[in-house]
Scaffold this active site. Structure first.
Site, PDB file in Angstrom:
ATOM      1  N   GLU A 475     -19.579  26.785  47.266  1.00 39.41           N
ATOM      2  CA  GLU A 475     -19.581  27.568  46.025  1.00 39.41           C
ATOM      3  C   GLU A 475     -18.690  26.822  45.028  1.00 39.41           C
ATOM      4  OE1 GLU A 475     -17.673  31.420  46.593  1.00 39.41           O
ATOM      5  OE2 GLU A 475     -18.938  32.343  45.075  1.00 39.41           O
ATOM      6  N   VAL A 476     -19.289  26.286  43.993  1.00 36.65           N
ATOM      7  CA  VAL A 476     -18.510  25.581  42.963  1.00 36.65           C
ATOM      8  C   VAL A 476     -18.174  26.597  41.873  1.00 36.65           C
ATOM      9  CG1 VAL A 476     -18.682  23.865  41.106  1.00 36.65           C
ATOM     10  CG2 VAL A 476     -19.384  23.272  43.429  1.00 36.65           C
TER      11      VAL A 476
END
Ligand code: NAI
Length: 729
Positions: A475-476
Site C-alpha cells: 500500500e503506497v
C-alpha cells in the site's frame, strides 16, 4: 515448402512441411507478445489438422510456438469473459472438443515441442498430441490453472492427464492449479524428453519421425510407493469411490464450499473413471458453461483483470510522469519488516544497504534473510549459486556509511513518531540529495512524519504486510505534498519486488488498517455479548476468511491493536469505539502470539492440550466476562458473519466517499490481497454490486437501530442506494 495459411494472412498457425515428411506447425498469434487460444482457434486448428491428415507428403507433425517464451499460455481470458449464456458456452466447449479431437485422433503422430508456458488450454493442446518434448528451462512450465479463475479445463485436459498419469495426479494438478516443471513432467510420463532449448525442435522432429516409423511411446512414469498405493486405489470401483469421497471432503474443509469449480473438477474425473471419456466430456462441457456463467468465476476473473491492469498502472493519473531509476535502496531497521523488505528487494535484483543500531540486530536481520533464501533453495526454487548472487546484493552497516549513493530509503524502525522523524532527518543529511524517504509505518500518518522533512515532496509511505516475502500487497501512501514522481517511483519499486501495489491518500490507518478496525471491533462486541472466541473465528473462516478476527488479533499483536484503537477513535469518532473490555487484555500482559499470551494458547501450554488451536479459557476473566457456556450460540452464525462483514464493507465505503482510493478496483485488491477478504466475492466493492447498494444499506440501518451510532451508514453507500448506481459495469 507448403504454407497452409497463405490465404489467411492473420492466421496464428503456419505450416512448413519439411523434406523428411514432418510438418512443423508454428503457433504465433499476430501482434501478441504471448500465445493464447483465441476465439477462432477451433476453425484454425480444425483446418490445419484436417490439412495435415489429407496431405500425403506429411507423415508426422511437430507443434511449436513462434513466441520467445510461451508455448500457449492458456485461453484468451478477455474472450472467455465475453461469452454470455450457459448454452453458448456449452456449445463452444463441444466445438473445442471436436477441434482437439483432430489432434488426439490423428493417425499421423503429432509432437508438441514446448518451451515456455503451456498452461490451461495450451497444456490441453499439448496433452492431446501423441508426444511432448520439453525444453530444459525455468520458463517452461505446464499446468491447469483454470480453478484459480473459478473454471475447469474445458478441452478435456483433466482426463488426458489422467490417461497419461493417474486420476490422482490429474486431481492434484486440476484442484491446485499448480505448475508442473519439466523434471516432474518427465517423471510422471507427461514429457517424453527434456532437452536443451536450442535442440528442442530438432529432437521433436526426430521423435515425431520415430513414432511415424512405428516406435511405440514409452511409458516413462516412474512412480514411488505412495503413488503405487494410489494406483491400486484407482483400479477398483470401491477404491475409486473412496478416492473421490476423500477429495470432496478435503474440498469441504479447504474451500468451505464457496468455490464450485473444484467440485466440478472432481465430478469430471469421477465420470471419466466410472463411465469413460465421452460421458466425461459431456459433464465437462456443461460444468464449464455453468461455471463460466457464475458470479464466483466472474469475480475471480475480475481479480485477474485487475491485477493485470495494475501491472501497467504507474500509480499516478498523469501519464507523463516517469518514475526515477533506482538501483540501490537503503533499508533502516533489520527487524521482521526491514529484513523482509530486504529479502524481496535483493531477490529481484535491487541492491540493498541495510542498517540497524548494532551488529547484533544486523546479524538477526541477515539470519532472517538467509532463512528465506535457504527455504527457496530447499524447495528448488533457487540454486545455490543463485542464492550467493542474491546475497551479493546485500551489504550492511550500523551507521550511515555507504548510504551516499542510495536514492530511496525505506524505514522499518520501531513504531515511534519521534524516532521516525529522527531517522528521516538523518537520511536527509547522509544520503544523496533528493533521496526519497519511504516509511513502512503501520499506523502513523505519513504527513506527521513528513513534518520533520526539508523536502516533504520526497516523503511517501510504503506499507508492507507481514511476512513480506509471502504477502502480495504493498500500500503506497501519498500525502498532499508527495510529488507524483515519488509516488510513481515507490510503485515501480514495489512492482519490482513482486508486489501488487495500490496507492491511497494519507490518513489515520490508511485504507487497509482502517477498514479492519470496525470489523475487529464488531467481533469484540460479540465477544462481550457472550460468544466464544473460537466460535467467532470459525464463523468467519467458514465464510471464507483465511483466519478469524480473534486469531488475527493475536497475530497482529494485542498491544498494537490497543495502541491504534484510541488513535482511530480520536480521528473517526464513535463508529471506531471498541467495547470497554478490550483494553484490559493488555493490562493482563497479553500481547498475542509474540509473547505467547492472547486469546489462544501457545508454546508448551498449547502442546499439552494436543493438536489444533486451543482458546486460553482465562481470557474471558481477563476481559471481565463470564466464560461462555452454551450449546447453541446465542448469536446465529449468519449474524456473526454479516455483522463483521458489513462493518468492513461500510468502512471501505467511507474511504471511497472520502476520496482515499483511486478506484473501487484498488479497494477490492487491497482488501483481498492485504487482509484476506474472501476472493470468491471479488472484494467489498464488487460484493456491494452483487448484493445491491440498497440491500446493503437496509441491513446496516437494521443494525444501526439495534446497536446505535457505530452502525451509521457511510454517506457514499446511502448516495449509491438512492441513485441506484454500481461500482462496476
Ligand atoms: P521490529 O521490532 O522487528 O524491528 C525494528 C528494528 O528497528 C529493530 O531491529 C531495531 O533494532 C531497529 N531500529 C530501531 N531504531 C533504529 C535506528 N535508529 N536505525 C536503524 N534501526 C533501528 O519491528 P517490525 O515488526 O519490523 O516493525 C517495523 C515497522 O514496520 C514499524 O513501524 C511497524 O509498525 C511497521 N509494520 C509492522 C508490521 C508487522 O506486522 N510487524 C506490518 C506493517 C508495518
Amino acid at each position: 515448402m507448403n504454407d497452409a495459411s497463405s490465404s489467411a494472412p492473420k492466421a496464428a498457425l503456419t505450416v512448413d512441411v519439411r523434406e523428411n515428411g514432418v510438418a512443423v506447425i508454428t503457433y504465433d498469434v499476430p501482434g501478441a507478445t504471448m500465445n493464447t487460444l483465441r476465439k477462432d482457434f477451433v476453425e484454425e486448428f480444425g483446418a490445419v489438422f484436417d490439412g495435415i491428415a489429407k496431405n500425403d507428403a506429411v507423415r508426422a507433425a511437430v507443434l511449436i510456438s513462434g513466441k520467445k517464451d510461451s508455448f500457449i499460455a492458456g485461453a484468451d481470458i478477455d474472450m472467455l469473459s465475453e461469452i454470455h449464456g450457459v448454452e453458448t458456452a456449452e456449445t463452444m466447449c463441444h466445438e473445442g472438443h471436436a477441434a482437439i479431437a483432430k489432434l488426439a485422433k490423428s493417425t499421423k503422430p503429432i509432437v508438441a515441442a514446448i518451451h515456455g508456458a503451456a498452461l490451461g488450454g495450451g497444456f490441453e493442446v499439448a496433452l492431446a498430441c501423441q508426444g511432448r518434448i520439453l525444453s530444459h528451462s525455468r520458463k517452461t512450465m505446464l499446468g491447469l490453472p483454470e480453478v484459480k479463475l473459478g473454471l475447469l479445463p474445458g478441452l478435456s485436459g483433466l482426463q488426458r492427464l489422467a490417461m497419461l498419469t493417474s486420476v490422482q495426479v490429474a486431481l492434484d494438478f486440476g484442484l491446485t492449479g499448480k505448475n508442473m516443471r519439466p523434471k516432474k513432467a518427465l517423471k510422471l510420463g507427461v514429457a517424453d524428453d527434456v532437452v536443451p532449448r536450442p535442440i528442442l525442435e530438432k529432437v521433436a522432429i526426430a521423435y515425431a519421425l520415430s513414432l511415424a516409423n512405428g516406435k511405440k511411446r514409452e511409458k516413462k512414469s516412474r512412480i514411488d510407493r505412495d503413488e503405487l498405493m494410489q494406483f491400486a486405489l484407482e483400479k477398483n470401483p470401491v477404491g475409486r469411490s473412496v478416492l473421490f469421497k476423500k477429495a470432496r471432503e478435503t474440498l469441504d474443509k479447504k474451500t468451505g464450499g464457496h468455490y464450485p469449480s473444484p467440485y466440478r473438477i472432481v465430478d469430471v474425473l469421477e465420470t471419466y473413471a466410472q463411465s469413460g471419456f465421452e460421458k466425461s466430456q459431456a459433464v465437462e462441457a456443461r460444468a464449464f458453461a455453468e461455471l463460466l456463467d457464475s458470479d464466483v468465476s466472474s469475480n475471480l476473473m475480475g481479480l485477474f483483470f485487475a491485477t493485470t491492469a495494475m501491472k501497467k498502472d504507474t500509480g499516478v493519473d498523469d501519464e507523463t510522469i516517469e518514475p526515477r531509476t533506482i538501483d540501490k535502496v537503503g533499508v533502516l531497521g533489520a527487524g521482521l519488516m526491514g529484513a523482509g523488505i530486504t529479502s524481496v528487494s535483493i531477490d529481484k535484483g535491487i541492491e540493498v544497504r541495510l542498517k540497524d543500531r548494532d551488529a547484533a540486530s544486523v546479524g538477526r536481520g541477515i539470519k532472517y534473510v538467509c532463512g528465506i533464501l535457504d527455504t527457496k533453495v530447499k524447495r528448488r526454487h533457487m540454486t545455490k549459486p543463485e542464492r550467493a548472487e542474491v546475497l551479493g546484493r546485500l551489504s550492511t552497516t550500523v551507521d550511515y556509511s555507504g548510504m551516499k549513493k542510495v536514492e530511496l530509503v525505506i524505514e522499518a524502525v520501531f513504531e515511534d513518531l519521534d524516532l521516525k522523524r529522527t531517522v528521516l532527518k538523518d537520511v536527509e543529511g547522509s544520503c544523496a540529495p533528493g533521496v526519497i524517504f519511504a516509511s513502512n509505518t503501520s499506523s502513523i500518518p505519513i504527513s506527521k512524519i513528513a513534518e520533520a522533512s526539508d523536502k516533504p515532496e520526497n516523503v511517501v509511505g510504503m506499507h508492507y504486510f507481514s511476512p513480506v516475502h509471502k504477502m502480495p500487497l504493498l500500500e503506497v501512501i501519498r500525502t498532499e505534498h508527495t510529488a507524483p514522481e515519488v509516488v510513481a517511483t515507490a510503485v515501480q519499486i514495489g512492482k519490482r519486488q513482486g508486489k501488487t501495489v495500490i496507492v491511497v491518500r494519507d490518513g489515520v490507518g490508511f485504507y487497509t488498517s482502517r477498514i479492519l478496525g470496525p470489523y475487529m471491533n464488531e467481533a469484540s462486541y460479540m465477544l462481550s455479548e457472550g460468544i466464544k472466541v473460537d466460535d467467532l473465528d470459525r464463523a468467519m473462516t467458514k465464510f471464507g476468511w483465511p483466519v478469524g478476527p480473534m486469531t488475527l488479533a493475536d497475530e497482529v499483536g494485542l498491544d498494537v491493536a490497543a495502541h491504534i484503537g484510541p488513535i482511530m477513535v480520536a480521528e473517526f469518532g464513535e463508529r471506531m469505539t471498541p467495547p470497554p473490555t478490550v483494553g484490559s487484555l493488555v493490562e493482563d500482559g497479553r500481547k498475542g502470539r509474540k509473547n505467547e499470551k492472547g486469546f489462544y494458547l501457545y508454546g508448551k501450554a498449547a502442546k499439552k492440550r494436543g493438536k489444533g488451536k486451543h482458546v486460553d479459557e482465562t481470557v474471558y476473566a481477563a476481559l471481565k466476562l463470564a466464560t461462555p457456556d452454551y450449546k447453541t450460540s446465542p448469536i446465529p452464525i449468519e449474524e456473526i458473519q454479516e455483522r463483521c462483514n458489513l462493518q468492513f464493507i461500510n468502512e471501505a465505503l467511507h474511504c471511497w466517499g472520502e476520496g482515499l482510493l483511486r478506484s473501487p478496483r484498488d479497494g477490492d485488491i487491497g482488501a483481498i490481497f492485504g487482509l484476506g477478504f474472501p476472493p470468491y466475492l471479488g472484494g467489498p466493492f464488487r460484493h456491494v454490486d452483487v448484493l445491491g447498494a440498497s440491500h446493503v444499506l437496509g441491513r446496516i440501518e437494521y443494525y444501526q437501530e439495534r446497536f446505535g451510532a457505530r452502525w451509521a451508514p457511510a454517506p457514499a453507500l446511502a448516495d449509491m442506494a438512492k441513485a441506484g448506481t454500481r461500482f462496476y459495469d
